[in-house]
Scaffold this active site. Sequence first.
Site, short mmCIF file in Angstrom:
data_model
loop_
_atom_site.label_atom_id
_atom_site.label_comp_id
_atom_site.label_asym_id
_atom_site.label_seq_id
_atom_site.Cartn_x
_atom_site.Cartn_y
_atom_site.Cartn_z
N HIS A 166 -5.19 14.67 -4.54
CA HIS A 166 -5.62 15.36 -3.32
C HIS A 166 -4.41 15.79 -2.49
O HIS A 166 -3.90 15.01 -1.69
CB HIS A 166 -6.50 14.43 -2.49
N HIS A 213 -8.37 20.47 -1.17
CA HIS A 213 -8.78 19.08 -0.92
C HIS A 213 -8.47 18.15 -2.09
O HIS A 213 -7.79 17.15 -1.92
CB HIS A 213 -10.29 19.01 -0.60
N GLU A 270 -24.44 -5.24 9.72
CA GLU A 270 -23.99 -6.04 8.58
C GLU A 270 -22.80 -5.41 7.86
O GLU A 270 -21.86 -6.10 7.48
CB GLU A 270 -25.14 -6.25 7.57
N HIS A 303 -38.00 -9.07 3.05
CA HIS A 303 -36.95 -10.05 3.32
C HIS A 303 -36.66 -10.95 2.12
O HIS A 303 -35.68 -11.68 2.12
CB HIS A 303 -37.35 -10.94 4.50
C1 LIG Z 1 -18.33 6.70 0.30
C2 LIG Z 1 -17.69 7.88 -0.34
N1 LIG Z 1 -18.44 8.95 -0.62
C3 LIG Z 1 -17.90 10.01 -1.25
C4 LIG Z 1 -16.58 10.01 -1.63
C5 LIG Z 1 -15.98 11.17 -2.38
N2 LIG Z 1 -15.10 11.93 -1.47
C6 LIG Z 1 -13.77 11.74 -1.47
S1 LIG Z 1 -13.00 12.67 -0.34
C7 LIG Z 1 -14.45 13.36 0.15
C8 LIG Z 1 -14.47 14.41 1.24
C9 LIG Z 1 -13.79 13.91 2.44
O1 LIG Z 1 -13.61 14.91 3.35
P1 LIG Z 1 -12.53 14.75 4.49
O2 LIG Z 1 -12.59 13.37 5.02
O3 LIG Z 1 -12.71 15.85 5.42
O4 LIG Z 1 -11.18 14.85 3.72
P2 LIG Z 1 -10.26 16.15 3.58
O5 LIG Z 1 -11.09 17.20 2.92
O6 LIG Z 1 -9.86 16.53 4.94
O7 LIG Z 1 -9.14 15.70 2.72
C10 LIG Z 1 -15.51 12.86 -0.57
C11 LIG Z 1 -16.93 13.28 -0.36
C12 LIG Z 1 -15.84 8.85 -1.32
N3 LIG Z 1 -14.58 8.74 -1.66
N4 LIG Z 1 -16.41 7.82 -0.66
#
Ligand SMILES: Cc1ncc(C[n+]2csc(CCOP(=O)(O)OP(=O)(O)O)c2C)c(N)n1
Length: 667
Positions: A35, A266, A415, A477
């Site tokens: 990334h 990204h 939680e 529960h």
């Molecule tokens: C819980 C979770 N859901 C999905 C992902 C997959 N994922 C990694 S980065 C991302 C997008 C994040 O966007 P942003 O925080 O805006 O990052 P940027 O594009 O600015 O690097 C996703 C959906 C993950 N790592 N964790």
Amino acid sequence: MSSSEAVKDVASHADMANAIRFLSADAVQKAKSGHPGMPMGMADVATVLFSKFLKFDAANPDWADRDRFVLSAGHGSMLLYSLLHLCGYDGMSIEEVSNFRQLGAKTAGHPEYGHAAGIEMTTGPLGQGIATAVGFALAERLQNARYGDQVVDHKTYVIAGDGCLMEGISQEAISMAGNLKLSKLIVLWDDNDICIDGPTNMTVNDDQLARFKASNWNTMSVDGHDPVAIAAALEKAQTSDKPTLIGCKTIIGRGAPNKQGTSATHGAPLGDDELAAARAEMGWPHEPFVVPADIKDSWAIVGQQGQAAHQGWQQRLDQLSADQRSEFERVTSGKLPSDWMNAVNAHKKMCSEEQPKWATRVASGEILKVLTDVIPEMIGGSADLTGSVNTKTPSTESITATDFTGRYMHYGVREHGMAAAMNGIALHGGLVPYSGTFLVFADYMKGAMRLSSLMNQRVIYVLTHDSIGLGEDGPTHQAVETLAMLRGLPNFNVFRPCDPVEVAECWALALDNSDTPSGMVLTRQGLPTLRTSHTNENLSAKGGYILAEAEGGDRVATILATGSEVSIAMQARERLQSEGTPTAVVSMPCWELFDAQDEAYQQKVLGQGTIRVAVEAAIRMGWDKYVRSHGGFVGMDGFGASAPAGQLYEHFGITADNVVNQVKSRI
Ligand SMILES: Cc1ncc(C[n+]2csc(CCOP(=O)(O)OP(=O)(O)O)c2C)c(N)n1
């Protein structure tokens, strides 16, 4: 450290930030995976933070009073690797950087914790970082209340992305931090309007600053590419009486002329052409993984500039009384006090003699009174179920926003946030977190529980109301599949003790293992004490053991059980024995520890060639490895129901009669 004490810049800010940008983009390009957008976008913010504010000494990454830096937007891990390399952290060589995402490299895709010096925590699962950071910041306040400003006085910085703030756990975290006024928590939000699918406004139009403000945060917004503005905002945050959010308006992939500002940067390499264009655009003519000497030197100074602060701290630590100093060093090392096991053994002896008919949640509360008395670093809590999970003891006063001398966190009905905060407390060091909720709500905590395991942290989850035995609250529960889920989690010890003696033993095992989180799975309903003769030996340590051996001949049948069903197994054994079938009962409070024993021990306990029947008020999944396909199982095969517990055990057939029948049908 304030901006007025800034490092003497040999290289310009732009050059220093570009070093991060291009190390990151080149490493992703070489790995053909990763990334680049986030590190390129946040390079300016990170440069200001590390060079002017973050208190650290790269040569001593474990210095207890360092500031903590949590990369919540963990997909941008190359940002952190670039920083660690440039600041001169041991082991983060240029080879490691250029080996990004390769097998055995320190530069894993998402490093979580423990891969290399200087990584406090980053997260694959978005949102976990910001929530864990609340635990770091809380731990700092707790330690500060014990040892004073002279020894504990540091900040927790977080870089979080849009994704982190979209995750529900972020709300739990910011609400908790705002309520506790964790003013040393500073979140830098990478406000770049871009996610994977495209612009964030496809999915979220929240006023994030207003959201944080509503949770009692100090909020600011800055141009995330203006080093002066970033420094000014960070400077302001230093003296805030609330946690701070700095929205940093950035351009994702900043510097890549054709792709910046788009989701194309990204999570994919920029490509050779775009990288070449970025080099021209940003005035960075250097080859991949080459950083000119003046820029390297400037970053090396950043890595060393905390040395004086570190030495000053060491002197102040030396001025503590000998007792206070050795206590600080003991808790920081994670070692428990030398005499704590004596207290556990005295309690076990009392239970064996007095044979109370406690629910195991009550037994847990009783041993916790003993443990929290002798282990001052234990920090308890619950998610608004204190009276049900019995986690509060006379030694653990409530922690409040104005008094951090307490040892009990009212986490509220949060939680997931609670579990993540416990990870942060454990990662911070010096404290041992435990906290409770109902077993079935482990589902709500699972994301953070998995990270406890992955990060090898001593976090203890008290999980009560563990089966249909909770009765009238009904199937929502009543956990049936949760044990199987937790047993599937690597490096997580699931303890389901059967009586007060096993409860004490399992607590001792959980505390004594500093690399593995534990779940203490406990009943709502009362149970007899089955361990009626005392031994200092921890019989639960092997995970499973013969509680009652067969009598009157060679063993014919072996009944395996955990927790509340061990007493049912004992009743079944009594009948089988009286009918002439030599039967043993094996209590298995912890499968994971049993599975770690050698084959000979396991076979001796399980009774090679004997009829095996397991009984547990949960689904069968997992038991076949012990009873095998031709063995019997008495338990649940669907959801429970709402009724008094005794009736439910009858209704679902989890009875001694059924266990006896299962054995007899196999003779
Ligand atoms: C819980 C979770 N859901 C999905 C992902 C997959 N994922 C990694 S980065 C991302 C997008 C994040 O966007 P942003 O925080 O805006 O990052 P940027 O594009 O600015 O690097 C996703 C959906 C993950 N790592 N964790």
